[in-house]
Every structure is written in C-alpha cells, then in structure tokens.
Design an enzyme around this catalytic site. Structure first.
Site, PDB file in Angstrom:
ATOM      1  N   GLU A 174      51.523  43.616 105.596  1.00 48.03           N
ATOM      2  CA  GLU A 174      51.940  42.600 104.632  1.00 48.03           C
ATOM      3  C   GLU A 174      51.435  42.885 103.224  1.00 48.03           C
ATOM      4  O   GLU A 174      52.130  42.615 102.239  1.00 48.03           O
ATOM      5  CB  GLU A 174      51.459  41.216 105.088  1.00 48.03           C
ATOM      6  CG  GLU A 174      52.223  40.632 106.261  1.00 48.03           C
ATOM      7  CD  GLU A 174      51.791  41.208 107.609  1.00 48.03           C
ATOM      8  OE1 GLU A 174      52.500  40.976 108.600  1.00 48.03           O
ATOM      9  OE2 GLU A 174      50.735  41.882 107.644  1.00 48.03           O
ATOM     10  N   HIS A 228      50.727  31.547 114.517  1.00 45.20           N
ATOM     11  CA  HIS A 228      52.165  31.573 114.264  1.00 45.20           C
ATOM     12  C   HIS A 228      52.735  30.193 113.957  1.00 45.20           C
ATOM     13  O   HIS A 228      53.946  29.988 114.073  1.00 45.20           O
ATOM     14  CB  HIS A 228      52.908  32.155 115.481  1.00 45.20           C
ATOM     15  CG  HIS A 228      52.520  33.552 115.830  1.00 45.20           C
ATOM     16  ND1 HIS A 228      51.416  33.834 116.584  1.00 45.20           N
ATOM     17  CD2 HIS A 228      53.086  34.740 115.507  1.00 45.20           C
ATOM     18  CE1 HIS A 228      51.321  35.157 116.738  1.00 45.20           C
ATOM     19  NE2 HIS A 228      52.315  35.718 116.090  1.00 45.20           N
TER      20      HIS A 228
END
Length: 321
Positions: free
Chosen positions: A60, A127
C-alpha cells in the site's frame, strides 16, 4: 434512469471518467486481471489496458507513493485499498507528503484513494474498520462517505476532478444491498454539501455512510418526526446544514459506525454546542461503536455496530427529555 447497486454506481463513475480523461488511471492489488476484490474494476484492464489499470504488489505504501508522484506529474490516479484498514500502511505518504504538497510547493495532488470500509459481514478487526476520522483531522485531505448509489457515482467523479487528495470511503455492506436510480449521464455531486435524507420536525439524526439506513429504519419505529441529515463527506463537512437542522428540531443525535472516542461525531457535537446551544431543548447525544477493535464473531459484531434498536432507544431518550 437505470437502477444500479451502490457497487455498480462506483464502477460506472470510474469507467466514465477513464473514458473521458486519459489521465485517469487505476492502481491497486488485483484491480486488473481479477477485476478487484469486490469486482468494481471488472473488465477495466481489457478496455483500458494494463498501463492504465495496474496490478500492484501487496504494498500500500508503494501504491500511494506512486500515485502521489504520478499526480504531481499531471496524471489523475485512483488507488484502491482492498480494505480501508490497510490505508494505515501508507499513512506517511498521505499525511506527510500528499496532504502537504500544496502548502509546501503550490502543487496540486489530484489523487483518489478508494477505501472499502465498514463492518456487518464478520470480516474481523483487520477488514471492518471505519478510519475516516483519523484522516479528517489532517489539513489537505478530503474525506468522502457516500450513502446512496447516486451519490457514490457523483461524489467519485467529483473526487477525481478535485485537485486535492481525496479519500473515498465506500461502505462494503452497501455494495450489493443498496440499489437506487442513477443517471446515465455524467454528473458531479459537490463535496462538502449535505443531503436531507428524510425531513422531520421533532429530532435530528446527523450521520453518513451505512448508518443512514440504520437511522431510517429507527425513524420508522419511533413516534416522532425524525429528520435525517446525510453529511456525504466529513471533510469538508456541511456545518450550515447541521446547524440549520439542529435549530429546526432542537434535539440532535449524532450517529456513526466508527469508535466513539475521537470519532468525527465529537467535532459535530462540539460545533452544535458552541453555535446552536440556545436553540437546543436537550443535550446533543452521540451513538457510536465502543472503543475496541471490531469483533469477528457475528454476535459480538452486532453488539459492536450500532443497530436499529440502539438508535430507537437513543431517539426515545431525546424525545422524552
């Protein structure tokens, strides 16, 4: 107008901008061949090619760093975090670099970071987070949180057009659950302008994202006229719309899925208390998730995320006050 899911509206908006402007590119993990973890970019690589729909490694920091550099060189990259939770990996590039470049050099950094956020599907603590308040605190970043398919498309187009870094928090629990009419033509929904989801006279709910629908169900279960204000974005946020509704009903509930302490609801509540105190008939009330990680267990997750019954109780307390 066609009826589209929230997910389809996001996909349509992104595809439309890529067809219109060849500076727009997509980068992220599995966005190309696989079509994205949630299939938002399904078919994009076939249409636009691998240099505009870039499959990135599990990195990321590299994804957002590449977007920042590309944006400063004149492109308009759209990064996908498979889950909003992983945006913490690129905190430095967003907060120290992208958010500061205009202040430092006058340069525009037109990047969009799509952040699938929120719980409701037993995704567990890595998540399911709603980290928007962490970034709303950072000058130079914009934070968008659409609730409807129509807004999802219009706000994504606005985010891609914007010369600033924009974090686009799209709630996963809305992807295929929420449908609505979405114009086929291109349109822009202004960032920073709230939407009145439901008109009311007795009590106001200020919220955004998936909680708009939780508030809607709760409003139907109480014996009162409930106004629901969907902020759409929390940075910038529509302070005037919030104050107008607070003054109209005199009772306010601020509702969000993020944890309570440090959540953006505190900023809203403080602003109402400072600027509309004389118009209130009850203290501003907040309802949010507890200060703990999102549980994996479905039963515990349901206890964690504000539910319709929780909102009903909070509204009834305000109504009785």
């Amino acid at each position: 107008m066609a009826v589209r899911t929230y997910l389809e509206a996001i996909s349509d908006g992104l595809r439309e901008e890529m067809r219109r402007d060849d500076r727009v590119l997509v980068i992220g993990e599995d966005v190309g061949v696989y079509g994205g973890a949630f299939k938002v970019t399904k078919g994009f690589q076939e249409e636009f090619g691998e240099w505009r729909v870039i499959d990135a490694p599990l990195a990321e920091t590299a994804i957002v760093g590449a977007c920042t550099g590309a944006a400063m060189m004149g492109l308009r990259p759209v990064a996908e975090m498979q889950f909003a939770d992983f945006i913490s990996c690129c905190w430095d590039h967003l907060v120290t670099i992208a958010a500061k470049q205009h202040w430092r050099t006058g340069a525009a950094v037109p990047i969009v970071v799509r952040c699938p956020s929120g719980g409701g599907f037993s995704g567990g603590p890595f998540h399911s987070q709603n980290p928007e308040s962490s970034f709303a605190h950072i000058p130079g970043l914009k934070c968008v949180c659409p609730a409807t398919p129509e807004d999802a498309k219009g706000l994504l187009i606005a985010a891609i057009e914007d010369p600033n870094p924009v974090l686009f928090f799209e709630h996963k629990h809305l992807y295929r659950r929420i449908k609505g009419e979405v114009p086929d033509e291109r349109y822009v929904t202004p960032i920073g302008k709230a939407r009145i989801h439901a008109e009311g006279d007795d009590v106001t709910v200020i919220t955004w994202g998936a909680m708009v629908y939780t508030a809607e169900e709760a409003a139907e279960a109480v014996d009162a006229s409930v106004e629901i204000v969907d902020l759409r974005s929390i940075m910038p946020w529509d302070k005037q719309a919030v104050l107008d509704s607070a003054r109209k009903t005199s009772k306010v509930l601020v509702l969000h899925e993020d944890a309570r302490t440090g959540g953006f609801g505190g900023e809203i509540a403080a602003t109402i208390a400072e600027e509309a105190f004389e118009d209130l008939d009850a203290p501003v009330k907040r309802l949010a998730a507890p200060d703990c990680p999102v549980p994996f267990s479905p039963v515990l997750e349901k206890a964690y995320i504000p539910q319709v019954d929780d909102v009903v109780r909070a509204l009834e307390e305000l109504i009785r006050y």
